[in-house]
Design a protein around this motif. Structure first.
Motif, PDB file in Angstrom:
ATOM      1  N   GLY A 162     -23.628 109.629  -1.110  1.00 34.21           N
ATOM      2  CA  GLY A 162     -22.350 109.977  -1.684  1.00 34.21           C
ATOM      3  C   GLY A 162     -21.568 110.062  -1.079  1.00 34.21           C
ATOM      4  O   GLY A 162     -20.472 110.031  -1.451  1.00 34.21           O
ATOM      5  N   GLN A 163     -21.555 110.513   0.688  1.00 35.71           N
ATOM      6  CA  GLN A 163     -20.379 109.825   1.228  1.00 35.71           C
ATOM      7  C   GLN A 163     -20.714 108.745   2.277  1.00 35.71           C
ATOM      8  O   GLN A 163     -21.339 108.832   3.087  1.00 35.71           O
ATOM      9  N   LEU A 164     -19.214 108.073   2.716  1.00 38.07           N
ATOM     10  CA  LEU A 164     -19.632 107.343   4.040  1.00 38.07           C
ATOM     11  C   LEU A 164     -18.413 108.333   5.671  1.00 38.07           C
ATOM     12  O   LEU A 164     -17.148 107.895   5.053  1.00 38.07           O
ATOM     13  N   ALA A 165     -18.928 108.320   6.247  1.00 39.71           N
ATOM     14  CA  ALA A 165     -17.749 108.651   7.791  1.00 39.71           C
ATOM     15  C   ALA A 165     -17.874 107.839   8.685  1.00 39.71           C
ATOM     16  O   ALA A 165     -18.659 107.378   9.329  1.00 39.71           O
ATOM     17  N   LEU A 166     -16.234 106.659   8.859  1.00 38.35           N
ATOM     18  CA  LEU A 166     -16.393 106.245  10.444  1.00 38.35           C
ATOM     19  C   LEU A 166     -15.912 107.038  11.174  1.00 38.35           C
ATOM     20  O   LEU A 166     -14.654 107.703  11.110  1.00 38.35           O
ATOM     21  N   VAL A 167     -16.969 107.114  12.569  1.00 38.61           N
ATOM     22  CA  VAL A 167     -16.431 108.013  13.330  1.00 38.61           C
ATOM     23  C   VAL A 167     -16.836 107.427  14.616  1.00 38.61           C
ATOM     24  O   VAL A 167     -17.065 106.329  15.124  1.00 38.61           O
ATOM     25  N   SER A 168     -15.972 107.958  16.124  1.00 33.88           N
ATOM     26  CA  SER A 168     -16.327 107.620  17.063  1.00 33.88           C
ATOM     27  C   SER A 168     -17.308 108.500  17.371  1.00 33.88           C
ATOM     28  O   SER A 168     -17.507 110.222  17.710  1.00 33.88           O
ATOM     29  N   ALA A 169     -18.523 108.103  18.690  1.00 34.75           N
ATOM     30  CA  ALA A 169     -19.808 108.277  19.399  1.00 34.75           C
ATOM     31  C   ALA A 169     -19.621 107.864  20.274  1.00 34.75           C
ATOM     32  O   ALA A 169     -19.113 107.191  21.164  1.00 34.75           O
ATOM     33  N   GLU A 170     -20.166 109.152  21.401  1.00 33.95           N
ATOM     34  CA  GLU A 170     -20.179 109.313  22.395  1.00 33.95           C
ATOM     35  C   GLU A 170     -21.558 109.839  23.277  1.00 33.95           C
ATOM     36  O   GLU A 170     -22.249 110.481  22.000  1.00 33.95           O
ATOM     37  N   TRP A 171     -22.710 108.498  23.534  1.00 35.92           N
ATOM     38  CA  TRP A 171     -23.346 108.815  23.568  1.00 35.92           C
ATOM     39  C   TRP A 171     -23.951 109.009  24.811  1.00 35.92           C
ATOM     40  O   TRP A 171     -23.341 108.502  26.241  1.00 35.92           O
ATOM     41  N   ASP A 172     -25.168 109.954  25.744  1.00 34.50           N
ATOM     42  CA  ASP A 172     -24.753 109.770  27.433  1.00 34.50           C
ATOM     43  C   ASP A 172     -26.014 108.692  27.879  1.00 34.50           C
ATOM     44  O   ASP A 172     -26.245 107.870  26.922  1.00 34.50           O
TER      45      ASP A 172
END
Length: 250
Positions: A162-172
């Motif tokens: 349906g859709q794709l999003a490119l994001v920044s992600a911060e993980w513990d």
């Protein structure tokens, strides 16, 4: 112009590394027509192998007409995906000549084919986006690197994503990374979609921290790069018979 031709606006061997990687990624998903010594006997085929100064090469084209035109006569051939042909030739230490005389002419030795096969074995790095400490807008570097290749890959996934999003992600404990978050994917297709995207990423320069892949129906963060695949092509209309056409007989 074929899809391979369109990617080769700059000839393959003159292109920079990211462009060459994208061409090889497309080659892996392209149906190729490989020249044979003779018509197949059952499941057994024997590729025509040409002794060139650069080594021993099989010949394949992305259109049947191109293959016959290069040889100058009808020729027995086998049709199979580029990834399968590359794997078979790399295992035997042979190269592949693709589309000679056309914009997408490629001469790939066994080493390049081996690299291609290895890249295609990449496994996706999966992530549960709900577990991320923070999601935000991707970096300009990530957008410049991934926007166009992702749009092209989604063009192959019409009806699946349906859709794709490119994001920044911060993980513990894992610092800053990027993630691809997909919506509207049937659970039965998630593994195949993730693998296809992981293959694409394997052909591109690596972003610091890497890129994870996840599936979520939640809201995207502000500033996310959102890409939608093109709509599926309309189904062809059934042929209409003229009123004066003769009746069909059984």
């Amino acid at each position: 112009m074929t899809p391979l031709d369109e990617l080769c606006q700059v000839p393959f061997h003159e292109a920079d590394a990211p462009a060459r990687a994208r061409i090889l990624s497309r080659l892996a998903d392209t149906e190729l027509f490989a020249a044979l010594v003779a018509e197949p006997v059952g499941d057994n085929v024997e590729l025509q192998i040409y002794d060139l100064p650069e080594g021993r090469f099989a010949l394949a084209c992305d259109q049947e007409e191109r293959l016959a035109g290069f040889i100058g006569a009808p020729v027995a051939y086998v049709a199979l995906p580029g990834r399968i042909l590359a794997g078979a030739l790399a295992e035997e230490g042979r190269g592949l000549l693709v589309n000679p005389g056309h914009p997408s002419q490629l001469m790939l030795d066994a080493g390049v084919l081996g690299w291609l096969v290895q890249a295609l074995q990449t496994r996706p790095s999966m992530a549960t986006t709900e577990a991320a400490r923070a999601l935000g807008a991707p970096t300009p570097e990530a957008v410049a690197l991934l926007a166009e290749p992702l749009a092209q890959r989604l063009g192959d996934m019409s009806g699946l994503v349906g859709q794709l999003a490119l994001v920044s992600a911060e993980w513990d404990g894992d610092g800053q990374r990027h993630a691809l978050i997909l919506r509207g994917v049937d659970s039965a297709h998630e593994a195949a979609v993730a693998k296809a995207l992981a293959e694409l990423l394997a052909f591109l320069p690596e972003l610091p921290g890497g890129v994870d892949i996840g599936f979520s129906e939640g809201d995207y963060p502000a500033g996310a790069l959102v890409i939608e695949p093109p709509p599926p092509p309309p189904a062809p209309e059934p042929a209409r018979r003229g009123p004066a056409a003769p009746p069909r007989l059984r």
